[in-house]
Design an enzyme around this catalytic site. Structure first.
Site, PDB file in Angstrom:
ATOM      1  N   ARG A 102      -5.821  -8.787   4.466  1.00  0.00           N
ATOM      2  CA  ARG A 102      -6.265  -7.511   3.874  1.00  0.00           C
ATOM      3  C   ARG A 102      -6.431  -7.658   2.377  1.00  0.00           C
ATOM      4  O   ARG A 102      -5.668  -8.342   1.712  1.00  0.00           O
ATOM      5  CB  ARG A 102      -5.251  -6.413   4.157  1.00  0.00           C
ATOM      6  CG  ARG A 102      -5.595  -5.090   3.479  1.00  0.00           C
ATOM      7  CD  ARG A 102      -4.650  -3.975   3.827  1.00  0.00           C
ATOM      8  NE  ARG A 102      -3.327  -4.190   3.259  1.00  0.00           N
ATOM      9  CZ  ARG A 102      -2.302  -3.360   3.464  1.00  0.00           C
ATOM     10  NH1 ARG A 102      -2.442  -2.286   4.215  1.00  0.00           N
ATOM     11  NH2 ARG A 102      -1.133  -3.617   2.927  1.00  0.00           N
ATOM     12  N   CYS A 104      -7.060  -4.839  -0.909  1.00  0.00           N
ATOM     13  CA  CYS A 104      -7.030  -3.419  -1.232  1.00  0.00           C
ATOM     14  C   CYS A 104      -7.366  -3.262  -2.708  1.00  0.00           C
ATOM     15  O   CYS A 104      -6.781  -3.956  -3.553  1.00  0.00           O
ATOM     16  CB  CYS A 104      -5.657  -2.833  -0.918  1.00  0.00           C
ATOM     17  SG  CYS A 104      -5.542  -1.071  -1.258  1.00  0.00           S
TER      18      CYS A 104
END
Length: 124
Positions: A102, A104
């Site tokens: 991930r 972000c």
């Protein structure tokens, strides 16, 4: 060869892009705003918006014959990094270990004044 993926359960594109593209054994979704396809509206809080964005992603993956468990990478764009804990709490309900990779980012603005936008890459 690439194949366009469209879900009737996800909101229509607000620009010139597809819900997702399948290329080989990979599916790349476009960033999903937290728009409810049935009402055309966005929830108010960042947590509620994260949930709606992830629901939209889930519907698109289902249209490609995949589940959230097939996700290998996510990118989360948020308007305010201070909302990260609330967004992360919701995010954790959609993915199980081993979690996808991930990224972000806090961004200056998102389309339509959204607080969250999420895109994923999944593998068949």
């Amino acid at each position: 060869m690439k194949k366009v993926i469209v879900s009737e359960k996800a909101p229509a594109a607000i620009g010139c892009y597809s819900h997702a593209i399948e290329a080989g054994n990979m599916v790349f979704t476009s960033g999903q705003l937290p728009i409810d396809a049935t009402t055309g509206k966005m929830p108010e809080t960042a947590a509620e918006q994260a949930k709606q964005s992830l629901e939209n992603v889930k519907h698109i993956l289902e249209a490609a014959g995949l589940t959230m468990d097939d996700t290998v990478k996510t990118t989360v764009y948020i308007k305010n990094i201070g909302d990260f804990p609330a967004i992360n709490e919701v995010y954790a309900t959609y993915f199980a270990e081993p979690f996808p990779a991930r990224s972000c980012f806090e961004v200056g603005n998102l389309p339509l004044g959204a607080l969250v936008e999420i895109e994923v890459i999944a593998s068949k």
